[in-house]
Scaffold this motif. Structure first.
Motif, PDB file in Angstrom:
ATOM      1  N   ASN A 191      25.009  40.044  39.526  1.00  0.00           N
ATOM      2  CA  ASN A 191      25.859  40.898  40.452  1.00  0.00           C
ATOM      3  C   ASN A 191      27.254  40.289  40.220  1.00  0.00           C
ATOM      4  OD1 ASN A 191      24.144  42.553  41.764  1.00  0.00           O
ATOM      5  ND2 ASN A 191      23.827  41.261  43.570  1.00  0.00           N
ATOM      6  N   GLY A 192      27.674  39.105  39.786  1.00  0.00           N
ATOM      7  CA  GLY A 192      28.962  38.736  39.742  1.00  0.00           C
ATOM      8  C   GLY A 192      29.733  39.298  38.514  1.00  0.00           C
ATOM      9  N   THR A 193      28.920  39.575  37.502  1.00  0.00           N
ATOM     10  CA  THR A 193      29.512  40.380  36.387  1.00  0.00           C
ATOM     11  C   THR A 193      29.911  41.642  36.720  1.00  0.00           C
ATOM     12  OG1 THR A 193      28.105  38.939  34.829  1.00  0.00           O
ATOM     13  CG2 THR A 193      29.254  40.856  33.910  1.00  0.00           C
ATOM     14  N   MET A 194      28.775  42.432  37.470  1.00  0.00           N
ATOM     15  CA  MET A 194      29.180  43.758  37.559  1.00  0.00           C
ATOM     16  C   MET A 194      30.228  43.886  38.843  1.00  0.00           C
ATOM     17  SD  MET A 194      28.675  45.890  40.833  1.00  0.00           S
ATOM     18  CE  MET A 194      27.118  45.083  41.487  1.00  0.00           C
ATOM     19  N   ILE A 195      30.600  42.870  39.692  1.00  0.00           N
ATOM     20  CA  ILE A 195      31.610  42.776  40.877  1.00  0.00           C
ATOM     21  C   ILE A 195      32.841  42.523  40.023  1.00  0.00           C
ATOM     22  CG2 ILE A 195      32.487  41.455  42.550  1.00  0.00           C
ATOM     23  CD1 ILE A 195      29.687  40.680  43.377  1.00  0.00           C
ATOM     24  N   GLN A 196      32.761  41.833  38.818  1.00  0.00           N
ATOM     25  CA  GLN A 196      34.251  41.533  38.062  1.00  0.00           C
ATOM     26  C   GLN A 196      34.725  42.594  37.414  1.00  0.00           C
ATOM     27  OE1 GLN A 196      33.695  38.240  35.261  1.00  0.00           O
ATOM     28  NE2 GLN A 196      36.066  38.352  34.698  1.00  0.00           N
ATOM     29  N   ASN A 197      33.679  43.528  36.939  1.00  0.00           N
ATOM     30  CA  ASN A 197      34.202  44.830  36.166  1.00  0.00           C
ATOM     31  C   ASN A 197      34.801  45.817  37.130  1.00  0.00           C
ATOM     32  OD1 ASN A 197      33.354  43.675  33.638  1.00  0.00           O
ATOM     33  ND2 ASN A 197      31.321  44.431  33.707  1.00  0.00           N
ATOM     34  N   MET A 198      34.101  45.942  38.269  1.00  0.00           N
ATOM     35  CA  MET A 198      34.541  47.019  39.311  1.00  0.00           C
ATOM     36  C   MET A 198      35.865  46.553  40.023  1.00  0.00           C
ATOM     37  SD  MET A 198      30.851  48.534  40.932  1.00  0.00           S
ATOM     38  CE  MET A 198      31.821  50.006  41.195  1.00  0.00           C
ATOM     39  N   ILE A 199      36.025  45.104  40.323  1.00  0.00           N
ATOM     40  CA  ILE A 199      37.458  44.725  40.902  1.00  0.00           C
ATOM     41  C   ILE A 199      38.480  44.936  39.865  1.00  0.00           C
ATOM     42  CG2 ILE A 199      38.564  42.834  41.565  1.00  0.00           C
ATOM     43  CD1 ILE A 199      36.195  41.642  42.956  1.00  0.00           C
ATOM     44  N   LYS A 200      38.288  44.822  38.574  1.00  0.00           N
ATOM     45  CA  LYS A 200      39.178  44.982  37.609  1.00  0.00           C
ATOM     46  C   LYS A 200      39.533  46.468  37.223  1.00  0.00           C
ATOM     47  CE  LYS A 200      39.895  43.817  32.579  1.00  0.00           C
ATOM     48  NZ  LYS A 200      39.364  43.318  31.359  1.00  0.00           N
ATOM     49  N   GLU A 201      38.598  47.275  37.705  1.00  0.00           N
ATOM     50  CA  GLU A 201      39.203  48.581  37.608  1.00  0.00           C
ATOM     51  C   GLU A 201      39.613  49.163  39.051  1.00  0.00           C
ATOM     52  OE1 GLU A 201      38.991  50.672  34.941  1.00  0.00           O
ATOM     53  OE2 GLU A 201      38.758  49.148  33.734  1.00  0.00           O
ATOM     54  N   GLY A 202      39.681  48.286  39.873  1.00  0.00           N
ATOM     55  CA  GLY A 202      40.049  48.960  41.193  1.00  0.00           C
ATOM     56  C   GLY A 202      38.894  49.663  41.979  1.00  0.00           C
ATOM     57  N   LYS A 203      37.909  49.459  41.625  1.00  0.00           N
ATOM     58  CA  LYS A 203      36.741  50.592  42.226  1.00  0.00           C
ATOM     59  C   LYS A 203      36.156  49.584  43.378  1.00  0.00           C
ATOM     60  CE  LYS A 203      35.935  52.674  37.829  1.00  0.00           C
ATOM     61  NZ  LYS A 203      34.681  53.092  36.941  1.00  0.00           N
ATOM     62  N   ILE A 204      35.108  50.299  44.159  1.00  0.00           N
ATOM     63  CA  ILE A 204      34.690  49.766  45.230  1.00  0.00           C
ATOM     64  C   ILE A 204      33.253  49.502  44.969  1.00  0.00           C
ATOM     65  CG2 ILE A 204      33.704  50.270  47.600  1.00  0.00           C
ATOM     66  CD1 ILE A 204      36.038  52.136  48.096  1.00  0.00           C
ATOM     67  N   VAL A 205      32.916  48.082  45.105  1.00  0.00           N
ATOM     68  CA  VAL A 205      31.652  47.417  44.898  1.00  0.00           C
ATOM     69  C   VAL A 205      30.492  48.161  45.729  1.00  0.00           C
ATOM     70  CG1 VAL A 205      30.118  45.463  45.016  1.00  0.00           C
ATOM     71  CG2 VAL A 205      32.457  45.207  44.188  1.00  0.00           C
ATOM     72  N   PRO A 206      29.388  48.513  45.203  1.00  0.00           N
ATOM     73  CA  PRO A 206      28.322  49.230  45.629  1.00  0.00           C
ATOM     74  C   PRO A 206      28.065  48.645  47.317  1.00  0.00           C
ATOM     75  CG  PRO A 206      27.840  48.707  43.552  1.00  0.00           C
ATOM     76  CD  PRO A 206      29.115  48.105  43.739  1.00  0.00           C
ATOM     77  N   SER A 207      27.739  49.429  48.292  1.00  0.00           N
ATOM     78  CA  SER A 207      27.430  48.873  49.598  1.00  0.00           C
ATOM     79  C   SER A 207      26.399  47.787  49.739  1.00  0.00           C
ATOM     80  CB  SER A 207      27.075  50.070  50.674  1.00  0.00           C
ATOM     81  OG  SER A 207      28.136  50.878  50.562  1.00  0.00           O
ATOM     82  N   GLU A 208      25.388  47.903  49.017  1.00  0.00           N
ATOM     83  CA  GLU A 208      24.128  47.037  49.386  1.00  0.00           C
ATOM     84  C   GLU A 208      24.429  45.560  48.767  1.00  0.00           C
ATOM     85  OE1 GLU A 208      23.116  49.320  45.449  1.00  0.00           O
ATOM     86  OE2 GLU A 208      23.969  49.851  47.603  1.00  0.00           O
ATOM     87  N   VAL A 209      25.583  45.608  47.764  1.00  0.00           N
ATOM     88  CA  VAL A 209      25.907  44.230  47.585  1.00  0.00           C
ATOM     89  C   VAL A 209      26.785  43.539  48.505  1.00  0.00           C
ATOM     90  CG1 VAL A 209      27.060  42.882  45.730  1.00  0.00           C
ATOM     91  CG2 VAL A 209      25.747  44.740  45.107  1.00  0.00           C
ATOM     92  N   THR A 210      27.732  44.115  48.951  1.00  0.00           N
ATOM     93  CA  THR A 210      28.616  43.630  49.663  1.00  0.00           C
ATOM     94  C   THR A 210      27.971  43.329  51.180  1.00  0.00           C
ATOM     95  OG1 THR A 210      30.389  44.854  48.820  1.00  0.00           O
ATOM     96  CG2 THR A 210      31.127  43.884  51.062  1.00  0.00           C
ATOM     97  N   ILE A 211      27.190  44.344  51.684  1.00  0.00           N
ATOM     98  CA  ILE A 211      26.484  44.061  52.858  1.00  0.00           C
ATOM     99  C   ILE A 211      25.389  42.856  52.841  1.00  0.00           C
ATOM    100  CG2 ILE A 211      24.767  45.150  54.602  1.00  0.00           C
ATOM    101  CD1 ILE A 211      25.924  47.826  53.842  1.00  0.00           C
ATOM    102  N   LYS A 212      24.609  42.639  51.596  1.00  0.00           N
ATOM    103  CA  LYS A 212      23.983  41.521  51.644  1.00  0.00           C
ATOM    104  C   LYS A 212      24.619  40.177  51.882  1.00  0.00           C
ATOM    105  CE  LYS A 212      20.236  39.722  48.617  1.00  0.00           C
ATOM    106  NZ  LYS A 212      19.442  39.611  47.429  1.00  0.00           N
ATOM    107  N   LEU A 213      25.887  40.056  51.022  1.00  0.00           N
ATOM    108  CA  LEU A 213      26.813  38.994  51.216  1.00  0.00           C
ATOM    109  C   LEU A 213      27.362  38.848  52.511  1.00  0.00           C
ATOM    110  CD1 LEU A 213      28.803  39.337  47.856  1.00  0.00           C
ATOM    111  CD2 LEU A 213      26.928  37.796  48.112  1.00  0.00           C
TER     112      LEU A 213
END
Length: 209
Positions: free
Chosen positions: A67-89
């Motif tokens: 999940n960390g690798t996916m999050i890194q790529n999305m943040i770099k692009e300024g995109k929003i991380v999938p809801s289920e990932v953030t909600i779980k955290l």
């Protein structure tokens, strides 16, 4: 109080978030609107636990998980991380904490986040604290702070503004239609901003006490 409905979902430790009667306040505003500073003040004065969606995501990103690798790529692009990932955290952090009052900072980022959070957790916010600040002021603040964050360059900042305007403002409008938004002028000096914040939290604090 924030409404909690038993979703029947339990974490590995056997405890369900819905077994805790919690008060949740969403803290929203553009990048550089001063949310973090004011959340620190609210924690000190009113005893809330501050959960920053951005900090939780950055910590997960640095953990080296899939999940960390996916999050890194999305943040770099300024995109929003999938809801289920953030909600779980967020769920994990709330369950691990003995407090029953939480400031959730920088979430929900869009309507899908909002609907998923309420559906998954069964929690509606007590209210939404909205730090209203112009893009010009936010950009100046972000470029002026020296935190060494890779996402504080001008291109990424403008991507974040675009995502905020397109995605987060509809969430604020939704909660405003339900009478749940408390708007704060975030362009004033820090002390004046907190005086306005205190006027929002003091009645709630006294009611609970």
């Amino acid at each position: 109080m924030g409404t909690v409905v038993d979703s029947g979902k339990k974490e590995a430790n056997g405890s369900s978030l819905s077994e805790k009667k919690v008060t949740v306040v969403f803290v929203l505003g553009g990048p550089g609107s001063g949310k973090g500073t004011q959340c620190t003040n609210i924690v000190e004065h009113f005893g809330y636990t501050h959960l920053s969606a951005g900090d939780l995501l950055r910590a997960e990103k640095e953990s080296g998980s899939e999940n960390g690798t996916m999050i890194q790529n999305m943040i770099k692009e300024g995109k929003i991380v999938p809801s289920e990932v953030t909600i779980k955290l967020l769920q994990r952090a709330m369950q691990a904490n003995n407090n029953d009052k939480f400031l959730i900072d920088g979430f929900p980022r869009n309507e899908e986040n909002r609907a998923a959070f309420e559906s998954v957790t069964g929690i509606e916010p007590e209210f939404v604290l909205f730090f209203d600040c112009s893009e010009v002021v936010m950009e100046r603040r972000l470029l002026g702070r020296n935190q060494g964050r890779a996402d504080d360059n001008i291109d990424t900042i403008r991507k974040r503004f675009k995502v905020y305007m397109e995605s987060t403002l509809p969430v604020i409008e939704y909660y405003n239609s339900k009478g749940k938004v408390r708007k704060i002028d975030a362009e004033k000096p820090v002390e004046e901003v907190f005086e306005a914040v205190k006027s929002v939290f003091t009645p709630l604090h006294e009611k609970v006490a």
